[in-house]
Motif scaffolding. Structure first.
Motif, PDB file in Angstrom:
ATOM      1  N   GLU A  77       0.713  -1.546   0.465  1.00  0.00           N
ATOM      2  CA  GLU A  77       0.124  -0.556  -0.095  1.00  0.00           C
ATOM      3  C   GLU A  77       0.841   1.380   0.296  1.00  0.00           C
ATOM      4  O   GLU A  77       0.502   2.552  -0.781  1.00  0.00           O
ATOM      5  N   ASN A  78       2.019   1.515   0.958  1.00  0.00           N
ATOM      6  CA  ASN A  78       2.866   2.475   0.298  1.00  0.00           C
ATOM      7  C   ASN A  78       4.346   2.409   0.854  1.00  0.00           C
ATOM      8  O   ASN A  78       4.441   2.740   2.123  1.00  0.00           O
ATOM      9  N   TYR A  79       4.466   1.015   0.591  1.00  0.00           N
ATOM     10  CA  TYR A  79       6.028   0.672   0.046  1.00  0.00           C
ATOM     11  C   TYR A  79       7.029   2.086  -0.207  1.00  0.00           C
ATOM     12  O   TYR A  79       6.960   3.147  -0.386  1.00  0.00           O
ATOM     13  N   LYS A  80       8.362   2.533   0.629  1.00  0.00           N
ATOM     14  CA  LYS A  80       9.133   3.339   0.843  1.00  0.00           C
ATOM     15  C   LYS A  80      10.521   2.370   1.421  1.00  0.00           C
ATOM     16  O   LYS A  80      10.798   2.250   2.090  1.00  0.00           O
ATOM     17  N   ASP A  81      11.383   2.896   0.537  1.00  0.00           N
ATOM     18  CA  ASP A  81      12.249   2.499   0.270  1.00  0.00           C
ATOM     19  C   ASP A  81      13.106   4.069   0.226  1.00  0.00           C
ATOM     20  O   ASP A  81      13.147   4.584  -0.599  1.00  0.00           O
ATOM     21  N   GLU A  82      15.129   3.860  -0.210  1.00  0.00           N
ATOM     22  CA  GLU A  82      15.402   4.763  -0.419  1.00  0.00           C
ATOM     23  C   GLU A  82      15.305   5.215  -2.043  1.00  0.00           C
ATOM     24  O   GLU A  82      16.043   5.878  -2.459  1.00  0.00           O
ATOM     25  N   SER A  83      15.559   4.715  -2.017  1.00  0.00           N
ATOM     26  CA  SER A  83      15.608   4.036  -3.874  1.00  0.00           C
ATOM     27  C   SER A  83      13.987   3.506  -5.116  1.00  0.00           C
ATOM     28  O   SER A  83      13.645   4.048  -5.599  1.00  0.00           O
ATOM     29  N   SER A  84      12.803   3.537  -4.157  1.00  0.00           N
ATOM     30  CA  SER A  84      12.114   3.444  -4.421  1.00  0.00           C
ATOM     31  C   SER A  84      10.618   3.384  -3.761  1.00  0.00           C
ATOM     32  O   SER A  84      10.665   3.860  -2.831  1.00  0.00           O
ATOM     33  N   THR A  85       9.158   3.740  -4.478  1.00  0.00           N
ATOM     34  CA  THR A  85       8.351   3.726  -4.137  1.00  0.00           C
ATOM     35  C   THR A  85       7.333   2.921  -4.361  1.00  0.00           C
ATOM     36  O   THR A  85       7.098   2.569  -6.053  1.00  0.00           O
ATOM     37  N   LEU A  86       5.711   1.855  -3.779  1.00  0.00           N
ATOM     38  CA  LEU A  86       5.307   1.450  -4.401  1.00  0.00           C
ATOM     39  C   LEU A  86       4.034   1.480  -3.703  1.00  0.00           C
ATOM     40  O   LEU A  86       3.484   2.097  -3.141  1.00  0.00           O
ATOM     41  N   SER A  87       2.672   1.264  -4.450  1.00  0.00           N
ATOM     42  CA  SER A  87       1.550   1.665  -3.989  1.00  0.00           C
ATOM     43  C   SER A  87       0.990   0.716  -4.797  1.00  0.00           C
ATOM     44  O   SER A  87       0.593   0.828  -5.708  1.00  0.00           O
ATOM     45  N   LEU A  88      -0.323  -0.333  -4.481  1.00  0.00           N
ATOM     46  CA  LEU A  88      -1.099  -1.381  -4.659  1.00  0.00           C
ATOM     47  C   LEU A  88      -2.133  -0.873  -4.153  1.00  0.00           C
ATOM     48  O   LEU A  88      -2.304  -1.443  -2.904  1.00  0.00           O
ATOM     49  N   ARG A  89      -3.200  -0.595  -4.292  1.00  0.00           N
ATOM     50  CA  ARG A  89      -4.393  -0.477  -3.962  1.00  0.00           C
ATOM     51  C   ARG A  89      -5.266  -0.438  -4.486  1.00  0.00           C
ATOM     52  O   ARG A  89      -5.647  -0.001  -5.788  1.00  0.00           O
ATOM     53  N   GLY A 122       3.833   3.777  -9.137  1.00  0.00           N
ATOM     54  CA  GLY A 122       5.366   3.887  -7.765  1.00  0.00           C
ATOM     55  C   GLY A 122       6.852   4.547  -8.561  1.00  0.00           C
ATOM     56  O   GLY A 122       6.389   4.782 -10.815  1.00  0.00           O
ATOM     57  N   THR A 123       8.118   4.191  -8.398  1.00  0.00           N
ATOM     58  CA  THR A 123       8.587   5.056  -8.741  1.00  0.00           C
ATOM     59  C   THR A 123       9.788   4.165  -8.796  1.00  0.00           C
ATOM     60  O   THR A 123       9.666   3.428  -6.811  1.00  0.00           O
ATOM     61  N   PHE A 124      10.459   3.790  -9.936  1.00  0.00           N
ATOM     62  CA  PHE A 124      12.279   3.597  -9.375  1.00  0.00           C
ATOM     63  C   PHE A 124      13.373   4.737  -9.907  1.00  0.00           C
ATOM     64  O   PHE A 124      13.048   4.169 -10.582  1.00  0.00           O
ATOM     65  N   ASP A 125      14.205   4.789  -8.955  1.00  0.00           N
ATOM     66  CA  ASP A 125      15.427   4.973  -9.012  1.00  0.00           C
ATOM     67  C   ASP A 125      16.641   4.444  -9.136  1.00  0.00           C
ATOM     68  O   ASP A 125      16.703   4.587  -8.006  1.00  0.00           O
ATOM     69  N   PHE A 126      16.585   4.268 -10.279  1.00  0.00           N
ATOM     70  CA  PHE A 126      17.925   3.202 -10.917  1.00  0.00           C
ATOM     71  C   PHE A 126      18.912   4.273 -10.299  1.00  0.00           C
ATOM     72  O   PHE A 126      19.986   4.195 -10.954  1.00  0.00           O
ATOM     73  N   GLY A 127      19.240   5.481 -10.732  1.00  0.00           N
ATOM     74  CA  GLY A 127      19.941   6.203 -10.243  1.00  0.00           C
ATOM     75  C   GLY A 127      20.145   7.181  -8.190  1.00  0.00           C
ATOM     76  O   GLY A 127      21.735   7.589  -8.397  1.00  0.00           O
ATOM     77  N   SER A 128      19.901   6.190  -7.778  1.00  0.00           N
ATOM     78  CA  SER A 128      20.457   6.772  -6.237  1.00  0.00           C
ATOM     79  C   SER A 128      21.357   6.538  -6.274  1.00  0.00           C
ATOM     80  O   SER A 128      21.645   5.664  -6.463  1.00  0.00           O
ATOM     81  N   PRO A 129      22.496   7.172  -4.983  1.00  0.00           N
ATOM     82  CA  PRO A 129      23.410   6.678  -4.640  1.00  0.00           C
ATOM     83  C   PRO A 129      22.844   5.309  -4.051  1.00  0.00           C
ATOM     84  O   PRO A 129      22.017   5.184  -3.415  1.00  0.00           O
ATOM     85  N   GLY A 130      24.021   4.258  -4.611  1.00  0.00           N
ATOM     86  CA  GLY A 130      23.844   2.887  -3.701  1.00  0.00           C
ATOM     87  C   GLY A 130      23.282   1.820  -4.760  1.00  0.00           C
ATOM     88  O   GLY A 130      23.514   0.908  -4.540  1.00  0.00           O
ATOM     89  N   ILE A 131      22.782   2.665  -5.790  1.00  0.00           N
ATOM     90  CA  ILE A 131      21.960   1.879  -6.763  1.00  0.00           C
ATOM     91  C   ILE A 131      22.912   2.183  -8.309  1.00  0.00           C
ATOM     92  O   ILE A 131      23.377   1.385  -9.161  1.00  0.00           O
ATOM     93  N   ALA A 132      23.022   3.779  -8.418  1.00  0.00           N
ATOM     94  CA  ALA A 132      24.410   3.808  -9.782  1.00  0.00           C
ATOM     95  C   ALA A 132      25.385   4.925  -8.970  1.00  0.00           C
ATOM     96  O   ALA A 132      25.288   5.989  -9.712  1.00  0.00           O
ATOM     97  N   PRO A 133      26.481   4.910  -8.565  1.00  0.00           N
ATOM     98  CA  PRO A 133      27.180   4.905  -8.254  1.00  0.00           C
ATOM     99  C   PRO A 133      28.138   5.708  -9.474  1.00  0.00           C
ATOM    100  O   PRO A 133      28.451   4.926 -10.098  1.00  0.00           O
ATOM    101  N   GLU A 134      27.930   6.886  -8.884  1.00  0.00           N
ATOM    102  CA  GLU A 134      28.758   7.945  -9.884  1.00  0.00           C
ATOM    103  C   GLU A 134      29.982   7.431  -9.874  1.00  0.00           C
ATOM    104  O   GLU A 134      30.975   7.296  -8.830  1.00  0.00           O
ATOM    105  N   GLY A 135      30.868   7.265 -11.026  1.00  0.00           N
ATOM    106  CA  GLY A 135      32.624   7.218 -11.272  1.00  0.00           C
ATOM    107  C   GLY A 135      32.751   5.622 -11.599  1.00  0.00           C
ATOM    108  O   GLY A 135      34.024   5.563 -11.671  1.00  0.00           O
TER     109      GLY A 135
END
Length: 186
Positions: free
Chosen positions: A89-101, A111-124
């Motif tokens: 219903e309101n899943y959330k972590d540092e790089s994604s949110t999901l809602s099924l309701r 939902g959102t999936f942030d595949f560019g977040s630190p820890g998911i896609a580190p710069e350099g």
């Protein structure tokens, strides 16, 4: 969620979620998160997502976590069996949110999936470029009724919505299906 959330980062990372949404406010299917066995370096850097499913769905109703080792990939697989919408219903972590309701006669997945977040896609990180080149990400959600609104690709015959998000970007998913009013259970 199947909503069939299929994400496969070919060659490096495999995330494959395949879930069917029920009109009875439950969902069934699988979610797989695994890394290529050759990429053990990701684990030593804290980037391998393989342990996350067990943490996220620990002791959740309708969910079993299995170890996954197949085709050169290792990780975890969550198997959902009539799991309640409340898990997402309101899943959330540092790089994604999901809602099924359910909202009246509609079931909504977003939902959102942030595949560019630190820890998911580190710069350099040189391997990040390889991950982007080798990524094949697909998200699919199958609904029990007609999809009336979505920002994904709709297959009308199966009421399945598919997205192809990109690694290194923030991705937004939305689908709304008409399933009629909730059926009372006596």
């Amino acid at each position: 969620l199947v909503f069939s959330l299929s994400i496969a980062l070919s060659g490096c990372l495999k995330v494959d979620v395949d879930i069917d949404v029920s009109r009875f406010n439950t969902f069934s299917g699988t979610a797989l998160v695994a890394t290529a066995d050759e990429l053990e370096a990701l684990d030593s850097l804290g980037l391998a997502p393989t342990a996350r499913l067990g943490e996220v769905f620990k002791e959740s109703p309708g969910v079993e976590i299995e170890e996954y080792r197949e085709d050169g990939f290792s990780g975890e697989k969550a198997v959902f069996s009539s799991a309640p919408f409340s898990l997402l219903e309101n899943y959330k972590d540092e790089s994604s949110t999901l809602s099924l309701r359910r909202e009246s006669q509609f079931i909504i997945f977003e939902g959102t999936f942030d595949f560019g977040s630190p820890g998911i896609a580190p710069e350099g990180f040189i391997e990040q470029q390889a991950l982007e080149l080798l990524s094949d990400i697909n998200v699919s959600v199958s609904f029990p009724g007609e999809v009336v609104e979505t920002n994904g690709t709709l297959e009308d015959a199966t009421n399945t919505v598919t997205w192809s998000p990109a690694l290194g970007e923030k991705n937004y998913f939305y689908a709304k299906a008409s399933v009629g009013p909730p059926i009372p259970i006596w």
